[in-house]
Design an enzyme around this catalytic site. Sequence first.
Site, PDB file in Angstrom:
ATOM      1  N   ASP A  41     -91.889  -2.020 -36.235  1.00  0.00           N
ATOM      2  CA  ASP A  41     -91.239  -1.610 -34.780  1.00  0.00           C
ATOM      3  C   ASP A  41     -91.183  -0.028 -34.833  1.00  0.00           C
ATOM      4  OD1 ASP A  41     -90.891  -4.023 -33.583  1.00  0.00           O
ATOM      5  OD2 ASP A  41     -88.911  -4.256 -34.129  1.00  0.00           O
ATOM      6  N   ARG A  87     -77.524  -1.871 -24.360  1.00  0.00           N
ATOM      7  CA  ARG A  87     -77.859  -3.178 -23.533  1.00  0.00           C
ATOM      8  C   ARG A  87     -76.466  -3.992 -23.459  1.00  0.00           C
ATOM      9  NH1 ARG A  87     -83.742  -5.996 -24.978  1.00  0.00           N
ATOM     10  NH2 ARG A  87     -84.894  -4.275 -24.302  1.00  0.00           N
ATOM     11  N   ALA A 130     -88.948   1.256 -28.109  1.00  0.00           N
ATOM     12  CA  ALA A 130     -89.460   1.242 -26.555  1.00  0.00           C
ATOM     13  C   ALA A 130     -89.325  -0.229 -26.085  1.00  0.00           C
ATOM     14  CB  ALA A 130     -90.633   2.021 -26.019  1.00  0.00           C
ATOM     15  N   ARG A 176     -91.858  -4.087 -21.908  1.00  0.00           N
ATOM     16  CA  ARG A 176     -92.071  -4.799 -20.660  1.00  0.00           C
ATOM     17  C   ARG A 176     -92.600  -3.622 -19.546  1.00  0.00           C
ATOM     18  NH1 ARG A 176     -86.336  -6.876 -19.434  1.00  0.00           N
ATOM     19  NH2 ARG A 176     -86.569  -7.658 -21.349  1.00  0.00           N
TER      20      ARG A 176
END
Length: 503
Positions: A240, A318, A375, A378
């Site tokens: 990632d 989040r 990042a 989506r």
Amino acid sequence: MSLRLVSWFLLLFFLNVFKHEVPAAESVLSASKTLVWGPGLEANVVLPARFFYIQAVDSSGKNLTTSPGEKTFEVKIVSPVEQFTRIWIQVLDRKDGSFLVRYRMYATYTDLHIHILLKNKHAAKSPFILKGPVYHEGCHCPQPSGSVWEAHMHCPQSFPQIDRDLSLLTSVDPDRNAQEIPQRFGQRQSLCHYTIKDNKVYVKTFGEHVGFRIFMDAILLSLTRKVRLPDFEFFVNLGDWPLEKRKPTEKIHPIFSWCGSNNTRDIIMPTYDLTESVLETMGRVSLDMMSVQANTGPPWPEKNATAFWRGRDSRQERLELVKLSRAHPDFIDAAFTNFFFFKHDESLYGPLVKHVSFFDFFKYKYQINIDGTVAAYRLPYLLAGDSVVFKQDSGYYEHFYNELQPWEHYIPIKADLGDLLEKIQWARDHDEEAKKIALAGQQFARSNLMGDSIFCYYYQLFKAYAKLQVTEPKVRKGMELVEQPADDLFPCHCHRTMVKDEL
């Protein structure tokens, strides 16, 4: 005469008047003035799923801006020399007066005739004739000239992100990289060392977790079926996080990654997610840059004026977003569908909610794009809808982020989400401006993130990188050949090979 009978007479009278005096939307459409364009009308643009566009136009020459009905146009694709054509066609209604037609070929044809019909009349310049051979995705028939292929694909002159990434490298030494990069990153990271030689793909893997290699293998094999790539060697980071943290003044190792950051110097490619969605459009993926355009939810005035988010717990912000949602449910609808990283906090931020279809996101006017481990991949699909995106300020970026403009393509929000409520209120108070930003973001995605653009990006990146090499790329010890998939069911005969053989 009874009241019921009078009512029936009146009803019939009004229905008759309505039928004769108010024409149906389809009847005002003009077949001759309809606009049809796009790469799927050109034989030399070989894509996993080819596509083109139809714009509905009325008899006065005005473009429709709302849907005339999803069954308005009929599209047939036939080969005059074949009894059956193995082609899957979908006409996608974009609900804005335009249609996206996509088709996936499962065999190669000598010629193709594309019929576009409006009430049994040919629309625009239908039938469009693609003079063959017209190759399907599985056909191995590379165009020998890269510049000819780029011209056929209508590739842009350059991509600014490629120029930015490669400007940090004065030269590339494949021999030195082959020694130094595995020593530096090979044990701790998941890496692939690729060599493209004579348009064949060779690979050696380093590290334990190399499953994501399938995405890189797939795009390289697909590209080499379409165009002859230059000989070059490169290393791909399968993890990632971008890897190269050295400063530009130090000796930078060229590492290709799917995500970049402000603190690293990796060379950025389109994400594996976007890459797979292009390769597997009308295949095994359901979410891609085309399907999302036909599933953008209700018209803008009917969308819910709440900011929407669903996802997993891959970042502290989040958690903050879900907390903010609970405190302000009239502003934000945010919840977790999966716990992994902060499992010990599930009681605080749960319970989990059911997975929501991505297409249902667009029932909401406002979409929150917030980083995950890096990042959030989506963003291309969120932009392609017709909701406005609230994008978190982030040190991570995909290959196209630097071309996006805040307040033009998206509404920016602070990294800590401190101004999110204020920005949602701004959007509610400035509905027309928010809608304009949503449409500009959508237009950016339609123009820059479709399959043809993704292929162009990869090719131009590899071409520019190959030019920096100062020693000869080699098939090195331990490398294996990545075989092209067998296409025994519908083999194709490459006319370029035949010409070469005859000479």
